[in-house]
Enzyme design. Structure first.
Site, mmCIF file in Angstrom:
data_model
loop_
_atom_site.group_PDB
_atom_site.id
_atom_site.type_symbol
_atom_site.label_atom_id
_atom_site.label_comp_id
_atom_site.label_asym_id
_atom_site.label_seq_id
_atom_site.Cartn_x
_atom_site.Cartn_y
_atom_site.Cartn_z
ATOM 1 N N SER A 36 7.790 1.824 5.559
ATOM 2 C CA SER A 36 6.693 2.788 5.600
ATOM 3 C C SER A 36 5.576 2.273 4.689
ATOM 4 C CB SER A 36 7.207 4.142 5.098
ATOM 5 O OG SER A 36 6.157 5.071 5.078
ATOM 6 N N SER A 108 12.530 0.808 12.120
ATOM 7 C CA SER A 108 13.676 0.067 12.698
ATOM 8 C C SER A 108 14.463 -0.649 11.597
ATOM 9 C CB SER A 108 13.203 -0.970 13.729
ATOM 10 O OG SER A 108 12.092 -0.550 14.453
HETATM 11 P P1 ADP Z 1 2.958 2.104 8.363
HETATM 12 O O1 ADP Z 1 2.498 2.469 9.759
HETATM 13 O O2 ADP Z 1 3.661 0.780 8.309
HETATM 14 O O3 ADP Z 1 3.720 3.194 7.685
HETATM 15 P P2 ADP Z 1 0.211 2.532 7.618
HETATM 16 O O4 ADP Z 1 -0.616 1.679 8.550
HETATM 17 O O5 ADP Z 1 0.332 3.983 7.934
HETATM 18 O O6 ADP Z 1 1.660 1.859 7.479
HETATM 19 O O7 ADP Z 1 -0.324 2.408 6.134
HETATM 20 C C1 ADP Z 1 -0.731 1.192 5.590
HETATM 21 C C2 ADP Z 1 -1.727 1.457 4.465
HETATM 22 O O8 ADP Z 1 -2.091 0.202 3.878
HETATM 23 C C3 ADP Z 1 -3.016 2.098 4.979
HETATM 24 O O9 ADP Z 1 -3.470 3.029 4.013
HETATM 25 C C4 ADP Z 1 -3.972 0.917 5.064
HETATM 26 O O10 ADP Z 1 -5.323 1.310 4.911
HETATM 27 C C5 ADP Z 1 -3.519 0.035 3.904
HETATM 28 N N1 ADP Z 1 -3.800 -1.402 4.067
HETATM 29 C C6 ADP Z 1 -4.435 -2.170 3.160
HETATM 30 N N2 ADP Z 1 -4.576 -3.434 3.605
HETATM 31 C C7 ADP Z 1 -4.029 -3.479 4.834
HETATM 32 C C8 ADP Z 1 -3.868 -4.518 5.813
HETATM 33 N N3 ADP Z 1 -4.299 -5.766 5.607
HETATM 34 N N4 ADP Z 1 -3.238 -4.211 6.964
HETATM 35 C C9 ADP Z 1 -2.782 -2.935 7.183
HETATM 36 N N5 ADP Z 1 -2.895 -1.928 6.303
HETATM 37 C C10 ADP Z 1 -3.520 -2.175 5.132
#
Ligand code: ADP
Length: 200
Positions: A36, A108
């Site tokens: 997460s 997963s």
């Molecule tokens: P997941 O779906 O894996 O739980 P999220 O996409 O919801 O993760 O959250 C990732 C967080 O990390 C977001 O707040 C996003 O803005 C931040 N973040 C910072 N840098 C990146 C990056 N390079 N790629 C993806 N998310 C990033």
């Protein structure tokens, strides 16, 4: 369970090949997994937009949209996590049969869950993308405040804190959102999948 009175009609419908030819794309499951906060959903949204600009239709599936709908009867025990992924994998098959590209964002957490998804969908239609973001970074980002709640015990069975995450041995593709931008991560996935979804 009694199944002898069930008569599937799939073999009498328009074929997958004909649908793919109409859409000018091949169906595929992109299976993005990791902790997460590792960046799956953020990159998935960018990926969906980029693919649409190139003329490809995708369906995004992520934990929050299936767990509030089709899987709203499931919790976070290992058994329920498996059932969550089994149903999602079956959904993938339906989309793929219709030539649609499915972008999946699911933690997963175990090798066996990932293997099950690949087997249900079929390995030739399955691209595995591991979001290898260190847990310290996920914890710092904590976009939904879930790590904080897991640490204080307000959420049980939280992956990486109170529920296991097994690292993959040899993932087909690895994404590092801690050192690459969202745009770079989405582009890397596109470069890998384009030959699989393009019909020339
Ligand atoms: P997941 O779906 O894996 O739980 P999220 O996409 O919801 O993760 O959250 C990732 C967080 O990390 C977001 O707040 C996003 O803005 C931040 N973040 C910072 N840098 C990146 C990056 N390079 N790629 C993806 N998310 C990033």
């Amino acid at each position: 369970m009694e199944r002898k009175n069930i008569f599937p009609v799939f073999d009498r419908l328009t074929s997958r090949e004909d649908k793919e030819a109409l859409l000018k794309q091949r169906g595929l499951a992109i299976w993005m997994y990791g902790l997460s906060g590792s960046g799956k959903t953020t990159v998935a949204i960018e990926l969906e937009h980029k693919l649409f600009q190139k003329g490809f239709i995708c369906q995004l599936l992520d934990a929050d949209n299936v767990r509030t709908t089709i899987n709203n009867d499931l919790g976070f025990s290992l058994h329920d996590r498996e059932e969550n992924i089994r149903r999602v994998a079956e959904l993938n098959k339906l989309f793929i049969q219709n030539g649609v590209i499915v972008i999946n964002c699911f933690i997963s957490p175990t090798n066996s869950i990932r293997k099950m998804a690949a087997e249900i969908i079929g390995k030739k239609d399955f691209v595995e993308v591991f979001f290898n973001t260190p847990i310290e970074i996920c914890n710092q980002r904590d976009p939904k405040g879930l790590y904080k709640k897991a640490m204080t015990g307000d959420i049980e069975e939280f992956t990486g804190v109170s529920s296991p995450f097994e690292m993959p041995d040899n993932p087909e593709m690895e994404i590092r959102t801690d050192i690459s931008t969202v745009d770079e991560c989405a582009q890397k996935i596109i470069d890998h999948i384009l030959p699989k979804i393009e019909i020339k």
